[in-house]
Design an enzyme around this catalytic site. Structure first.
Site, PDB file in Angstrom:
ATOM      1  N   VAL A  83      13.636 -28.348 -74.066  1.00 16.90           N
ATOM      2  CA  VAL A  83      13.499 -27.252 -75.038  1.00 16.90           C
ATOM      3  C   VAL A  83      14.843 -26.743 -75.547  1.00 16.90           C
ATOM      4  O   VAL A  83      14.908 -26.104 -76.594  1.00 16.90           O
ATOM      5  CB  VAL A  83      12.679 -26.054 -74.482  1.00 16.90           C
ATOM      6  CG1 VAL A  83      11.218 -26.397 -74.350  1.00 16.90           C
ATOM      7  CG2 VAL A  83      13.256 -25.519 -73.176  1.00 16.90           C
ATOM      8  N   ASN A 109       6.321 -21.473 -72.644  1.00 18.90           N
ATOM      9  CA  ASN A 109       6.101 -21.464 -71.197  1.00 18.90           C
ATOM     10  C   ASN A 109       7.248 -22.084 -70.399  1.00 18.90           C
ATOM     11  O   ASN A 109       7.495 -21.675 -69.266  1.00 18.90           O
ATOM     12  CB  ASN A 109       4.793 -22.210 -70.902  1.00 18.90           C
ATOM     13  CG  ASN A 109       4.635 -22.524 -69.437  1.00 18.90           C
ATOM     14  OD1 ASN A 109       4.324 -21.644 -68.631  1.00 18.90           O
ATOM     15  ND2 ASN A 109       4.871 -23.776 -69.054  1.00 18.90           N
ATOM     16  N   SER A 160       7.622 -12.359 -66.649  1.00 11.70           N
ATOM     17  CA  SER A 160       7.410 -12.371 -65.204  1.00 11.70           C
ATOM     18  C   SER A 160       7.369 -10.923 -64.745  1.00 11.70           C
ATOM     19  O   SER A 160       7.978 -10.046 -65.375  1.00 11.70           O
ATOM     20  CB  SER A 160       8.580 -13.094 -64.515  1.00 11.70           C
ATOM     21  OG  SER A 160       8.579 -12.824 -63.127  1.00 11.70           O
ATOM     22  N   TYR A 173      17.458 -14.693 -63.575  1.00 12.52           N
ATOM     23  CA  TYR A 173      16.060 -14.954 -63.962  1.00 12.52           C
ATOM     24  C   TYR A 173      15.432 -13.682 -64.524  1.00 12.52           C
ATOM     25  O   TYR A 173      14.844 -13.677 -65.618  1.00 12.52           O
ATOM     26  CB  TYR A 173      15.291 -15.438 -62.735  1.00 12.52           C
ATOM     27  CG  TYR A 173      13.828 -15.707 -62.973  1.00 12.52           C
ATOM     28  CD1 TYR A 173      13.413 -16.874 -63.605  1.00 12.52           C
ATOM     29  CD2 TYR A 173      12.848 -14.812 -62.545  1.00 12.52           C
ATOM     30  CE1 TYR A 173      12.056 -17.133 -63.817  1.00 12.52           C
ATOM     31  CE2 TYR A 173      11.501 -15.065 -62.752  1.00 12.52           C
ATOM     32  CZ  TYR A 173      11.113 -16.225 -63.383  1.00 12.52           C
ATOM     33  OH  TYR A 173       9.778 -16.481 -63.596  1.00 12.52           O
ATOM     34  N   ALA A 174      15.549 -12.582 -63.782  1.00 13.21           N
ATOM     35  CA  ALA A 174      14.924 -11.321 -64.202  1.00 13.21           C
ATOM     36  C   ALA A 174      15.507 -10.822 -65.516  1.00 13.21           C
ATOM     37  O   ALA A 174      14.787 -10.262 -66.350  1.00 13.21           O
ATOM     38  CB  ALA A 174      15.093 -10.276 -63.109  1.00 13.21           C
ATOM     39  N   ALA A 175      16.809 -11.027 -65.700  1.00 12.50           N
ATOM     40  CA  ALA A 175      17.436 -10.577 -66.947  1.00 12.50           C
ATOM     41  C   ALA A 175      16.837 -11.313 -68.147  1.00 12.50           C
ATOM     42  O   ALA A 175      16.534 -10.707 -69.187  1.00 12.50           O
ATOM     43  CB  ALA A 175      18.947 -10.796 -66.884  1.00 12.50           C
ATOM     44  N   LYS A 177      13.865 -12.704 -68.277  1.00 14.80           N
ATOM     45  CA  LYS A 177      12.447 -12.348 -68.436  1.00 14.80           C
ATOM     46  C   LYS A 177      12.297 -10.945 -69.028  1.00 14.80           C
ATOM     47  O   LYS A 177      11.363 -10.689 -69.794  1.00 14.80           O
ATOM     48  CB  LYS A 177      11.718 -12.479 -67.095  1.00 14.80           C
ATOM     49  CG  LYS A 177      11.629 -13.920 -66.585  1.00 14.80           C
ATOM     50  CD  LYS A 177      10.907 -14.838 -67.566  1.00 14.80           C
ATOM     51  CE  LYS A 177      10.693 -16.240 -67.020  1.00 14.80           C
ATOM     52  NZ  LYS A 177       9.997 -17.130 -67.962  1.00 14.80           N
ATOM     53  N   ILE A 206       2.607 -17.271 -58.410  1.00 20.80           N
ATOM     54  CA  ILE A 206       1.624 -18.295 -58.736  1.00 20.80           C
ATOM     55  C   ILE A 206       2.049 -19.569 -58.011  1.00 20.80           C
ATOM     56  O   ILE A 206       3.229 -19.943 -58.062  1.00 20.80           O
ATOM     57  CB  ILE A 206       1.580 -18.547 -60.270  1.00 20.80           C
ATOM     58  CG1 ILE A 206       1.495 -17.220 -61.055  1.00 20.80           C
ATOM     59  CG2 ILE A 206       0.456 -19.512 -60.623  1.00 20.80           C
ATOM     60  CD1 ILE A 206       0.253 -16.404 -60.829  1.00 20.80           C
TER      61      ILE A 206
HETATM   62  N1  LIG Z   1       5.032 -19.692 -60.756  1.00 27.13           N
HETATM   63  C1  LIG Z   1       5.259 -18.406 -60.765  1.00 27.13           C
HETATM   64  O1  LIG Z   1       5.069 -17.731 -59.731  1.00 27.13           O
HETATM   65  C2  LIG Z   1       5.762 -17.718 -62.003  1.00 27.13           C
HETATM   66  C3  LIG Z   1       5.888 -16.335 -61.960  1.00 27.13           C
HETATM   67  C4  LIG Z   1       6.348 -15.666 -63.085  1.00 27.13           C
HETATM   68  C5  LIG Z   1       6.669 -16.366 -64.227  1.00 27.13           C
HETATM   69  N2  LIG Z   1       6.543 -17.722 -64.250  1.00 27.13           N
HETATM   70  C6  LIG Z   1       6.929 -18.408 -65.477  1.00 27.13           C
HETATM   71  O2  LIG Z   1       5.915 -19.297 -65.884  1.00 27.13           O
HETATM   72  C7  LIG Z   1       6.501 -20.405 -66.581  1.00 27.13           C
HETATM   73  C8  LIG Z   1       5.977 -21.703 -65.988  1.00 27.13           C
HETATM   74  O3  LIG Z   1       6.324 -21.736 -64.626  1.00 27.13           O
HETATM   75  P1  LIG Z   1       5.592 -22.684 -63.563  1.00 27.13           P
HETATM   76  O4  LIG Z   1       5.473 -21.894 -62.324  1.00 27.13           O
HETATM   77  O5  LIG Z   1       4.409 -23.319 -64.155  1.00 27.13           O
HETATM   78  O6  LIG Z   1       6.776 -23.735 -63.328  1.00 27.13           O
HETATM   79  P2  LIG Z   1       6.747 -25.317 -63.091  1.00 27.13           P
HETATM   80  O7  LIG Z   1       8.101 -25.620 -62.571  1.00 27.13           O
HETATM   81  O8  LIG Z   1       5.547 -25.734 -62.328  1.00 27.13           O
HETATM   82  O9  LIG Z   1       6.585 -25.880 -64.579  1.00 27.13           O
HETATM   83  C9  LIG Z   1       7.589 -25.704 -65.524  1.00 27.13           C
HETATM   84  C10 LIG Z   1       7.538 -26.876 -66.482  1.00 27.13           C
HETATM   85  O10 LIG Z   1       8.532 -26.630 -67.483  1.00 27.13           O
HETATM   86  C11 LIG Z   1       9.270 -27.820 -67.655  1.00 27.13           C
HETATM   87  N3  LIG Z   1      10.630 -27.485 -68.087  1.00 27.13           N
HETATM   88  C12 LIG Z   1      11.556 -26.778 -67.401  1.00 27.13           C
HETATM   89  N4  LIG Z   1      12.690 -26.719 -68.105  1.00 27.13           N
HETATM   90  C13 LIG Z   1      12.461 -27.403 -69.258  1.00 27.13           C
HETATM   91  C14 LIG Z   1      13.259 -27.718 -70.375  1.00 27.13           C
HETATM   92  N5  LIG Z   1      14.540 -27.320 -70.444  1.00 27.13           N
HETATM   93  N6  LIG Z   1      12.718 -28.428 -71.390  1.00 27.13           N
HETATM   94  C15 LIG Z   1      11.433 -28.861 -71.322  1.00 27.13           C
HETATM   95  N7  LIG Z   1      10.639 -28.606 -70.271  1.00 27.13           N
HETATM   96  C16 LIG Z   1      11.153 -27.896 -69.251  1.00 27.13           C
HETATM   97  C17 LIG Z   1       9.287 -28.510 -66.299  1.00 27.13           C
HETATM   98  O11 LIG Z   1       9.545 -29.912 -66.431  1.00 27.13           O
HETATM   99  C18 LIG Z   1       7.883 -28.204 -65.800  1.00 27.13           C
HETATM  100  O12 LIG Z   1       6.953 -29.206 -66.201  1.00 27.13           O
HETATM  101  C19 LIG Z   1       8.014 -20.234 -66.461  1.00 27.13           C
HETATM  102  O13 LIG Z   1       8.510 -19.641 -67.648  1.00 27.13           O
HETATM  103  C20 LIG Z   1       8.159 -19.274 -65.296  1.00 27.13           C
HETATM  104  O14 LIG Z   1       9.339 -18.511 -65.354  1.00 27.13           O
HETATM  105  C21 LIG Z   1       6.093 -18.411 -63.157  1.00 27.13           C
END
Ligand SMILES: NC(=O)c1ccc[n+]([C@@H]2O[C@H](COP(=O)([O-])OP(=O)(O)OC[C@H]3O[C@@H](n4cnc5c(N)ncnc54)[C@H](O)[C@@H]3O)[C@@H](O)[C@H]2O)c1
Length: 278
Positions: A83, A109, A160, A173-175, A177, A206
């Site tokens: 991305v 995402n 988040s 990370y928090a900054a 988000k 999650i």
């Molecule tokens: N899992 C949690 O507890 C949680 C909590 C709060 C927020 N989030 C947010 O939810 C979103 C998804 O998280 P998740 O838990 O599903 O994570 P995950 O690691 O399971 O999935 C993230 C996906 O994004 C892809 N990705 C990462 N960097 C990328 C890049 N530069 N270009 C293209 N693809 C990229 C990865 O390859 C992966 O497939 C994130 O933004 C994360 O910050 C997750």
């Protein structure tokens, strides 16, 4: 019963029910980070509702697996991109238009996370968080906005709960988000007049690749983030996908600028006082 993603739209801004295109075509979504976790679950949720998805990820195997899991390959097209790559937003929007002829929903995402306090964060790490979690989200939104139709166009950003509340050792990370929350609100204000809604979800813990390593291995993470969850289980990617689908769909036809916590109630507990004792 009518299909909320494929009904015809006569007057999309004032019609609270319909979400399909002018000729009743299915809605088309672009989901970044669709190769794992929440992005994969969101892709599958959209397909289940009848939508088409351009699923983007930097991981070719992950995104191919998402497409396979969707069952009907005609409903999911994949794009392997980082991305943060200069041309990624334009390539993704062009691919959605090429494959499916339109674009209705953008789910920003893709994200990265790790446990770091500010004094442990290098310049390079800081820049990487900003590039992936914030700058890419801004650039994808800017690219998609002109293509989103009034009344059914929607953006959902992944924030988040750490972007809403102070928490130990997640500074960069928090900054990013918290900035996602701010940008969500500003874009809701700027593009509301064009009939485009912009919302965010703020997940708690999650179970995904992002959190898996810490859930069992880190007692402080457990005490701060898991023990205080009122609901008696961890979050699942599908929990967040349902909230994202709701915010994209016409079920949320008058919801914009909102940040929806999907955290089993974690953010209403006094987690920080409990964790401070550790
Ligand atoms: N899992 C949690 O507890 C949680 C909590 C709060 C927020 N989030 C947010 O939810 C979103 C998804 O998280 P998740 O838990 O599903 O994570 P995950 O690691 O399971 O999935 C993230 C996906 O994004 C892809 N990705 C990462 N960097 C990328 C890049 N530069 N270009 C293209 N693809 C990229 C990865 O390859 C992966 O497939 C994130 O933004 C994360 O910050 C997750």
């Amino acid at each position: 019963m009518s299909d909320p993603v494929s009904d015809p739209v006569s007057d999309p801004v004032s019609d609270p029910v319909s979400a399909g295109g002018p000729a009743g075509e299915p809605c088309v979504a672009l989901v970044t980070g669709a190769g794992s976790g929440i992005g994969r679950a969101t892709t599958l949720r959209f397909v289940c509702a009848g939508a088409r998805v351009l699923a983007l990820d930097r991981d070719p195997e992950g995104v191919a697996e998402t497409r396979r899991l969707a069952g009907d390959p005609g409903r999911v097209a994949t794009l392997v991109e980082d991305v943060t790559a200069e041309g990624a937003p334009a390539a993704a929007v062009a691919a959605a238009l090429r494959h499916f002829g339109r674009l209705d929903w953008l789910v920003n995402n893709a994200g990265i996370g790790n446990a770091k306090a500010a004094d442990q964060t290098s310049d390079a790490e800081w820049d990487r968080y900003v590039d992936v979690n914030l700058r890419a989200l801004f650039r994808f939104s800017r690219e998609a906005l002109p293509h989103l139709a009034p009344g059914r166009g929607a953006i959902v950003n992944l924030a988040s709960v750490f972007g809403l509340f102070g928490h130990p050792r997640v500074a960069p990370y928090a900054a990013t988000k918290a900035a996602v929350v701010g940008l969500t609100r500003q874009m809701a204000a700027d593009y509301g007049p064009a009939g485009i809604r912009v919302n965010a979800v703020a997940p708690g813990v999650i179970e995904t690749a992002l959190t898996r390593g810490r859930i069992d291995a880190d007692p402080r993470f457990q005490a701060l983030n898991i023990d205080p969850i009122p609901f008696p289980r961890l979050g699942r990617p599908e929990d967040v996908a349902n909230a994202i689908y709701f915010l994209c769909s016409q079920e949320a036809s008058y919801v914009s600028g909102h940040v929806l916590a999907v955290d089993g109630g974690w953010s209403v507990t006094n987690y920080s006082r409990r964790g401070a004792a550790l």
